[in-house]
Enzyme design. Structure first.
Site, mmCIF file in Angstrom:
data_model
loop_
_atom_site.group_PDB
_atom_site.id
_atom_site.type_symbol
_atom_site.label_atom_id
_atom_site.label_comp_id
_atom_site.label_asym_id
_atom_site.label_seq_id
_atom_site.Cartn_x
_atom_site.Cartn_y
_atom_site.Cartn_z
ATOM 1 N N CYS A 1 -7.183 5.996 7.429
ATOM 2 C CA CYS A 1 -5.962 4.773 7.717
ATOM 3 C C CYS A 1 -5.954 3.702 6.695
ATOM 4 O O CYS A 1 -5.245 2.858 6.863
ATOM 5 C CB CYS A 1 -6.059 4.169 8.796
ATOM 6 S SG CYS A 1 -7.450 3.234 9.360
ATOM 7 N N HIS B 1 -2.750 -10.640 4.033
ATOM 8 C CA HIS B 1 -1.649 -9.952 4.997
ATOM 9 C C HIS B 1 -0.284 -10.474 4.625
ATOM 10 O O HIS B 1 0.426 -9.545 5.000
ATOM 11 C CB HIS B 1 -2.157 -11.140 6.294
ATOM 12 C CG HIS B 1 -3.476 -10.513 6.617
ATOM 13 N ND1 HIS B 1 -4.456 -11.470 6.580
ATOM 14 C CD2 HIS B 1 -4.090 -9.623 7.255
ATOM 15 C CE1 HIS B 1 -5.862 -11.011 6.899
ATOM 16 N NE2 HIS B 1 -5.370 -9.792 7.248
#
Length: 759
Positions: free
Chosen positions: A686, A373
């Site tokens: 995506c 992340h």
């Protein structure tokens, strides 16, 4: 108790003071060699040792005898041990003390006749640790076959720590003597890692939670210093308890199990005892923490078990937290240079977001993965990032000039002027390309044969909203809602969630926004939610599974989304749908929230579309049942690929073992697209593939006409689309789908070049 009783009776504090006074009194007036000779004489006398020697590591890796008391003085600067040679080399290799009662009988013993060490049996060696790496070895020896006790081992480790600091600082040796000794990085180096975020930059290294070098090593009042240490430990434990309870502090994406490890370490008797003994020996609290940290770093770095080695990061963070408590520092208030390159072993997304964006030029990580992340945030912020740079932290000092090459996955430390000039030239070219992309911003993404492609962008942060206008993206194809939760120290309230979603919709205006509901759990653990430790979190209770298990959490988010979108279109999709029943259950919660709003007379979205993410291979054989229930679907290629190939995308040992441009992956993507076309279900991609020109070329050739790319990929992908002739490309792609090769990347590149597609 043996001859060492003299030392332990007096304690090493007097010895350390004698070394300090000798250095202070002689520095500058006495030659460096004489100062070293003075130090080994003081140590030998105080420890009642017949031999005391100091070896330092040369740049070649050899250990050179720099000073001795008791061995043949002519061996000084003439005796060199190869890496790992002899007991001295073994101490350096292990980065741990070695104590022997009969050294000549040890298999690693190496006899060097020029030193004249035949009669000496008892051996005690301790590494001089700098940054977890042995830069030298301190040795004491005695003729009698005796074993040094624990207190003597403790004493020599304390002395070795002080020597390591003074050697590296130039207090023992002048810079002329240190020039060829590998105690501190000074030469240009190139490290090869993995590119986590595209881009190119250079600036000054800023060490994240940098080890704070103690300004004062020796204390004058051990009792007061021990009280300082105990108070800091109490504050440390309290802060960890607060983090575990979710009542204060920013955690970001740090796993809950790490905090549990912190608590265990903070309460560990052995760790506390090591700190207390170091302070009682005469060190300041800061120096004691630094010493124990170095010892753990060396011990864990040599462990064979990967899990054990990874615990080094836990020790590092715990020690750094304790040092900050002692210094009274607030990590969020650091004064950064304007060209900061953040350097860390690993990083959570909240850690990165704490730093001022306008001063960050790049990010270098020793660990991590492109799917972490922190890497995702770096890409969203368009900060060049390179990771998996082994030994990075030990090769850098605060303020060193560094280059972050996110195009090749390399880092250049202390680069030469010609390298800097070359990078500046490349950056100028990138600026020119960016200017070209800016010119394409308002041009529709239409192929040469007239096929329209909808090009969207991914987002998750407020700063991403600026990229909508800057890139010319036609909307947000994926808004990751979990970042708001990950950077908060408590569960975001309904009003806070509603405000963020309204801000996103306002910024998008008439452009569509697709909100992905919370994708937490697994490796994204929140401190304020109780979670059980899972053996395989990537396949555990995460994303929609967690939302269905905790419907109140998911319903609150859906209520915030419905409220924010009042009178406007709302697109919501659920992540990690593995079964049709999961989607039915999730959609029912949307209906429940809509009914709740209607009964209270609250406005609803003008148009509500609910979709699913196709990330689990199980759906490939149940699309006929799923698609009629959805308003749209989106392919999350990041997870879909890792599940298809059974390769954890966050694990560098296996993440590169498959290629998404391979026949199995392309066939799966082709089947999804065909099933969606047959059922008239809108479909988009995506995942990261949509943001890379070559992979995006493959996607539109397979029939996908809706792509959502990271902001940095919108311009390059649009340029590719404008240069493509899809009818010609599809004929070539159909042949490649039937290939038996493990990858057809090269063939797709050849096809693109043949058709003059700009990939």
């Amino acid at each position: 108790m043996g001859k060492g009783a003299v030392v332990t009776a007096r304690g090493p504090r007097l010895l350390l003071r004698q070394i300090r006074e000798a250095l202070a009194g002689a520095h500058g007036a006495v030659p460096a060699q004489d100062r070293l000779n003075m130090v080994v004489r003081i140590i030998a006398r105080s420890m009642v040792a017949e031999v005391c020697s100091i070896y330092l590591r040369r740049a070649s890796g050899e250990l050179e005898l720099f000073a001795t008391e008791g061995l043949n003085p002519e061996a000084v600067h003439n005796t060199r041990l190869r890496p790992g040679e002899g007991l001295v080399g073994e101490v350096a290799r292990l980065a741990q003390p070695i104590s022997l009662s009969d050294a000549p009988s040890h298999p690693s013993f190496s006899y060097r006749p020029e030193t004249g060490e035949d009669p000496f049996h008892a051996f005690l060696g301790a590494p001089l640790l700098r940054g977890g790496r042995a830069i030298g070895v301190l040795v004491v020896q005695n003729r009698a076959a005796r074993r040094y006790d624990e207190e003597e081992v403790e004493d020599i480790q304390t002395i070795a720590m002080v020597l390591a600091e003074t050697v590296a600082s130039g207090e023992l040796l002048a810079q002329a003597e240190l020039r060829d000794v590998e105690v501190a990085p000074h030469r240009p180096e190139r490290l090869r890692g993995q590119k986590f975020a595209e881009g190119l930059s250079f600036g000054r290294a800023v060490l994240h939670e940098a080890p704070l070098a103690p300004e004062q090593l020796l204390s004058d009042d051990p009792v007061a210093e021990e009280a300082r240490l105990q108070q800091a430990l109490d504050e440390l434990r309290s802060s960890i308890d607060a983090l575990l309870e979710g009542s204060q502090g920013k955690l970001g994406g740090t796993p809950y199990e790490v905090l549990e490890t912190y608590r265990m370490f903070a309460d560990d008797r052995g760790w506390n005892r090591s700190l207390e003994e170091a302070v009682r020996s005469g060190l300041t609290a800061e120096a004691a923490v630094d010493r124990v940290r170095n010892e753990h770093r060396a011990r864990f770095a040599n462990a064979r078990d990967p899990y054990i080695r990874e615990r080094l990061h836990d020790f590092e963070d715990l020690a750094n937290r304790l040092l900050r408590v002692l210094a009274g520092d607030n990590p969020g208030q650091r004064d950064l240079p304007d060209d900061a390159i953040l350097v860390a072993r690993n990083l959570g997304p909240a850690d990165l977001l704490e730093y001022p964006r306008h001063k960050l030029r790049g990010l270098l990580l020793e660990e991590g993965s492109a799917a972490s992340h922190a890497a995702i945030v770096a890409r969203a912020l368009q900060i060049p990032c390179v990771g998996r740079l082994q030994g990075l932290r030990d090769r850098l000092s605060e303020g060193d000039q560094v280059i972050v090459d996110g195009e090749t996955g390399e880092a250049y430390l202390r680069p030469r002027p010609d390298m800097l000039a070359a990078v500046e030239s490349r950056m100028a070219v990138r600026e020119q390309r960016r200017a070209e992309f800016d010119q394409l911003r308002d041009i529709p993404a239409v192929t040469r044969d007239g096929q329209r492609i909808t090009l969207l962008t991914n987002a998750g942060l407020a700063v991403d909203l600026e990229n909508l206008d800057a890139t010319g993206a036609e909307g947000i194809g994926l808004f990751r809602t979990e970042f708001q939760f990950m950077v908060s120290d408590e569960l975001p309230r309904l009003t806070a969630q509603t405000a963020l979603y309204k801000l996103v919709l306002d910024a998008a205006g008439d452009r569509p926004v697709t909100f992905r509901t919370l994708d937490i759990g697994g490796d994204k653990v929140l401190p304020y939610l109780e979670n059980e430790r899972e053996e395989n979190p990537a396949l555990g209770r995460r994303a929609v599974r967690l939302g269905l298990d905790r419907p109140a959490l998911l319903r609150m988010q859906l209520r915030a989304l419905l409220t924010a979108a009042a009178g406007r279109e709302l697109r919501v999709m659920f992540p990690m749908i593995a079964t049709v029943d999961e989607f039915r259950a999730a959609r029912e919660l949307v209906d429940v929230e809509c009914d709740w709003a209607r009964r209270r007379g609250r406005p609803l979205p003008s148009l509500l579309r609910v979709g699913a993410m196709i990330e689990c291979p199980s759906l490939l054989w149940h699309l006929d049942a799923l698609l009629p229930l959805t308003d749209f679907v989106s392919v999350g290629t990041n997870d879909l690929m890792q599940y298809m190939f059974a390769a954890d995308r966050t694990n560098p040992l296996v993440s590169d073992r498959y290629d998404p441009l391979s026949p199995p992956a392309l066939r799966a993507l082709a089947e999804i697209q065909q099933k969606c076309a047959d059922s008239a279900t809108p479909v988009s991609v995506c995942g990261e593939l949509a943001g890379r020109p070559l992979e995006a070329f493959a996607l539109i050739t397979l029939g996908y006409n809706r792509l959502s790319a990271p902001a940095g990929g919108v311009g390059p992908v649009k340029r590719m689309i404008l240069s493509a002739d899809l009818n010609a490309a599809r004929r070539g792609m159909n042949v490649l789908l039937g290939s038996s090769a493990g990858s057809v990347r090269g063939e797709i590149e050849s096809l693109a070049r043949k058709l003059n597609v700009d990939v």
